[in-house]
Every structure is written in structure tokens, then in C-alpha cells.
Design a protein around this motif. Sequence first.
Motif, PDB file in Angstrom:
ATOM      1  N   MET A 129      12.996   3.031  -0.630  1.00 27.28           N
ATOM      2  CA  MET A 129      11.906   3.636  -1.764  1.00 27.28           C
ATOM      3  C   MET A 129      12.364   3.807  -3.375  1.00 27.28           C
TER       4      MET A 129
ATOM      5  N   MET B 222       8.684  12.185   1.717  1.00 24.66           N
ATOM      6  CA  MET B 222       7.682  11.264   2.384  1.00 24.66           C
ATOM      7  C   MET B 222       8.226  10.767   3.664  1.00 24.66           C
ATOM      8  N   LEU B 223       9.143  10.854   3.398  1.00 24.66           N
ATOM      9  CA  LEU B 223      10.558  10.513   5.133  1.00 24.66           C
ATOM     10  C   LEU B 223      10.551  11.200   6.218  1.00 24.66           C
TER      11      LEU B 223
ATOM     12  N   ILE C  25      10.505   5.557  -6.464  1.00 27.07           N
ATOM     13  CA  ILE C  25       9.944   6.976  -5.413  1.00 27.07           C
ATOM     14  C   ILE C  25      11.149   7.877  -6.187  1.00 27.07           C
TER      15      ILE C  25
ATOM     16  N   ALA D 137       6.215  11.898   7.393  1.00 24.63           N
ATOM     17  CA  ALA D 137       5.786  10.272   8.308  1.00 24.63           C
ATOM     18  C   ALA D 137       6.586  11.106   9.426  1.00 24.63           C
TER      19      ALA D 137
ATOM     20  N   PRO E  36      14.227  13.158  -4.412  1.00 26.87           N
ATOM     21  CA  PRO E  36      13.241  14.302  -3.273  1.00 26.87           C
ATOM     22  C   PRO E  36      12.147  13.464  -2.920  1.00 26.87           C
TER      23      PRO E  36
END
Lengths: 423, 248
Positions: free
Chosen positions: A370, A383-384, A375, A387, A378
Motif C-alpha cells: 500500500m 485502511m487495513l 498511501i 477492512a 498511518p
Amino acid sequence: MTATARPHKVETQVLETAEETKPTPTIDYTLGEQAIISWLENMDTPASVASAQKLRAEGLPNRRVEAFKYADIRLALRDEYPWGAGEMPELPTFLIGCTVLRAQDTWVALEPAEEEGLHAIVWPEPQPPYHEDPMSMLCAGLSPATASLKVTAPLAKPIVLLRGPGTSSRINFHVVAHCAATLVEISDGTAGLSTLHMEVRVEEGGSFTRIMLQKGSADAINLSYASTKLYQDAKYSQTALAFGSKLARAETRVTVEGEGGQVSINGAYLLDGTAHADSTVLVEHTWLNGTTTEVFKGAVKDKAHGVFQGKIKVEQAAQKTDARLRHDALMLTEGASIDAKPELEIWADDVACAHGNTIGAIDDNALFYMRQRGIPEPAAKAMLVEAFIGEAFDNVTDDSIREWLNAQAQGWLATAVASGETP
Amino acid sequence: MLDIANLSVSVDGKAILDGLSLSVPAGEVHAIMGPNGAGKSTLSYALAGRNGYEVTNGTAMLDGHDLLTLTPEERAAKGLFLSFQYPLEIPGVPTLTFVRTALNAQRKARGEPEMGAPEFIKVARAAAKQLSMDMDMLKRPLNVGFSGGEKKRLEVFQMLILAPRFLILDETDSGLDIDALKVVSDGVNALRAPDHGMLVITHYQRLLDYVKPDRVHVLANGAIVDSGGPELALELERSGYDRYREAA
């Protein structure tokens, strides 16, 4: 509330037990225990007296009791009676127009008083606790009044329960056959003890959906006990998002008393600072063809402590039960802790049951991938995590509620993870 | 454009690259070939800034920017794109959300305005069409459950949208059938431009039939041991890498 218990299931009435209990004067009560016992005795209701007697005999639930190993209520309530402080949670705009149950000190106000399909709101005489269970007895004891709600239609709009600091609420829901209700429960507090005792009965083909959002500061203590009985083909769905507090214990019990009962209990916890959140779930299948799925997801950082205790019990008569239980958590920094105890207790021989548990860190490979695409670290982590925990909200069928939960999670991630503050 | 001088890289304390030097001028495509274990992937990871790839010596500059002092995301914003040999699966993150987040993060880092959703969808549709991809596929979580070929196609999809100035293809041909190879190569070739550069890392010559290199370098034992025109790739295909192993 009189549950029409099936003959082979005998409910223990606590009043009897309380009389049998021998006082054990050896307990060195903490200031908090003394204050709570005298508060309970002053209220002088069947539930509060029974609760006081139990506390005199055993003290508050603490780490020496297996079920409270990771949620030491005695320690959290050590110092004095924790009077509540802080604002009541606000009604989210998308829920404006819904019936609201607003927890007051020891009772619940209903606004408006009537809604089509939501009936028989009564304030019966004080009742004894329903179960001889430490959480049930404590939470019921602190609530001298009970709000009873009867659902006689598939309700189009959710019912909202707002729980603030220093409130003790006792609520019973009775969902009549083929009727349905959704409860959105929002609790928050700056300080103090807040409790909920809830009993739900869902008749044949009925459905009850419970959404829980728990917030609280480092001084707030939140105890919630909910016990549900499901009859034939009835459904219970629960989705919780917890941000924890000094001690936050949400205990959920569901007994499937009829054939084909369907249970879905999901939860996510996002904890930072010194927050504690404990999700304790017990589902008992006593009849054929029932299903249970549990998906719990968590992420913890700093010195936070996440707890998941999930047990599914399948009795011998509950053949063809399909029960699945998962807990997966991420440690975002060192120093945080997670205790997870998934359990299956199976007495039937023709069932499909599985449980799983993982605790790990964010996948470095995914993070690098990512970041390589531009991206920042942080934001990629946020996002991880989003998700990762998102699966816990998959059982929410109402889009606006699911978006609201996601937005709450994103709010936490934006400050606790995506801001890039280094641990 | 890309200037690598005397680059040494260690992984877990073990020296993998040892004084590697290489220059790729703007507008050119250079291929790096070499036997397994020569350090080809280490070079791509070190240039992209992966943790654990410790640069012990040397420099790597992109358009005069010292890459080695930048975070991976800063390198990406400078226009460096590494196409992974094994693209990662990111469960729960829809592909389009991922790509749009990446694009806008890069634009923000470069001080450019973010791209709004309607414009992004337009750009994404055009890229998907170019790669014969279904937009529905792009709503699924990134790479989750995709075949090897689909994942590579998605890498090219990202390239087309992020429009990198310098592209590193790490074994992009592995796992591709001939049709997918053509689609992927067409996508890569579309990114060739006078102000863009490319480094194509490959074990086999096959990809270079489609993405024609200006120069071919042989990487063995952590350094460039031979360089030549496109004919060098053909020669390696015939004779193999043995002579470089012996030379070392």
C-alpha cells in the motif's frame, strides 16, 4: 416477566438462593463494595436485597472468579460508589423520529410513549433477578424499576436506547410471533457506573436485532447483561462496536428454546489508552436445527485490554446444530493485551461446529504494498484495520446503521491510527 | 532519470547487492536479466524502500531526488512504481477505493488537487476498457480471489491510473498466459514516453518480445556484469547464465 420456560429448563429464582446463602463475614469489603451494598439495601426491592446479600457473601465479581478473570469489577469499583458524570449520549441524526428509551438514574423514560406495534409499556412491581448470575444480579439489583416493551408488529423503525453515566436500566422486550424489532443501544460516560439488565423473548418466527455502540472515558464503568430466549424459527442478531472504558463488560446470553432458532452475534472492539472492553457471549442450543455464527474482531494499542469470551453450548437434544465462532484481533502496538477464550461444549453427536481464534500484527507485506502505491503508513494501517474489523458489521442488514457503525470506527481510526502518532 | 551508483544492499545482515551501478535515461526501457538469486528482486525492493532491505553503501537518484532518504510512499509520489511479482491481496478494501486513495495520496503529496469521484470513475473506466477488464471486478476487494493473470492485469490497471514516471516491473511475466501477456505488455507500452523510464526485471526473454528494451543488463552476484543492446537478451536465451556464474 414470566417466561414460559419449557418444562425441562428450570429457571433458578434468586430469592430462594439468597435465603440459602450463608453470609461469609471474612470478606474485607472495599469502599466501593460497602457503598454499593448499602445503596442496594436502601433501595429495598427484591432484586436489590438479593443482590446485596450476594455481594455480602461473595463480594463483587473479581479476577479470582474464572468468568471475571479478565474483568475485575471489584478492582474497578474499589474506591467509593462511582456516581456518574458526563453528558448523555446524543441521538444520532439518522435516528431522529425513532422511539427513544432514555436511561434516567434508575429508570427509563420513553419518548414518545406510544408507537404502532410497540405496546404494553408497563412498569411492573420490582422483580427479582432472572438468573443467579453475578452480572444479572448486580445489574438487576441496581434497577428498581423495569420497562417492559411488547412488540406486536414488524417495526419499521429502530428503537433507540440511550444510556448515560450513572444510569441503571432494566428493560424487557417481548417480541410476539412473526414480529420484529431493532434496538440501537448507545452508551457513553465520562465517569461512574452505568448498568443495563435486559431480557428478550422472541416468539415463533420473530426477530430481534440489537446494535450496540459503547464509548466511555478512562473513569467510566459499563456493565451490560442481556439474556434472550428464542423460540421456533426465531432470530436474534447482535452487532456491537466497543471503544472500551475503565471497565466495560457486555455479557450476552442467548438460549435457543425452539427448533430452527438463528443466532448471529458479532462484535468489534477498537481500544487505545488504558481502555478495557470485554465481550462475553454464551449461546445455548437446546433444540434441533439451530444455527449460531459469531464473528468478533478487535484491534488494540497502547495499554488497552481486549477480552473475548465466547461459548457455544449444544445440548444433546440440539441435533443438526450449526455453530461457528471466530475471534480475530490485531495488536497495533506492543504493550496492549488481548485475552480470548472461544469455547464449544457439545453434547449432541450430529452437529457442525467450529471455532477459531487468531491474534497477530498488521501484515507487513500488505502495508509495504500500500505504501508503494503512495498511501502513507498511518493511513494504510487505518485502511487495513478498518477492512479487518469490517467483517463484524456484515450481519447488519440496515445500510444506514452499518454506515453509522463504520463511521464510528473510522472516527477512532482517524485519531488513533491515521494521525500517525507514534506509539 | 534513474541513476544508481555503487549500491550495496544487505538483507538480514547478508550482502545481496554489492556495488551495483546503473543509469536509465528518460525515455528508455532497460531490462535486467540474471539467474535466480542474483539479487534482482532485492534491487527492486531496495529502490522502493522496503523495510529490511538495508542500503549499506551507494546512492540511487530519481530525477535528482535521493530515493534512499525517502519513505516508500514519498518515492511513490515522486513517480516510482514497482509492479510486484506477487501482488498482495488486501481483503475488505475494494480495488477502486484502494486505487483512488493511492492516487489522491500521491497528488496530495505533490501539492496537486485531489481527484473527485466522478472524474476518477471516468479515468478508471477508460483504463479498464483498455485492459478488457470488467468494472465489477474492480469493486471486489483488491486481488482477493483473483487469478495470477488477473492480479498482473490489476497491476497494470494501477499503473495506467497512477501514471508513474518510472516503472519497475518485477517478473511481471511470471504466471501469465500468452493472451494476458499481450494485454499487460500493451498496457506497459502505453506508458512509454520521452520523460518516462522503465526497468524490466525478468528471468526470461519472453516479455522482452513485447516490451522492447533499449538496453539489457545482466545482474549476477549482486552487480551488473554485462550490458548490451536487445540482442544480449536473445543471446542469454540461447546460452544461459552459466558463463557469468563462472566469471564470478
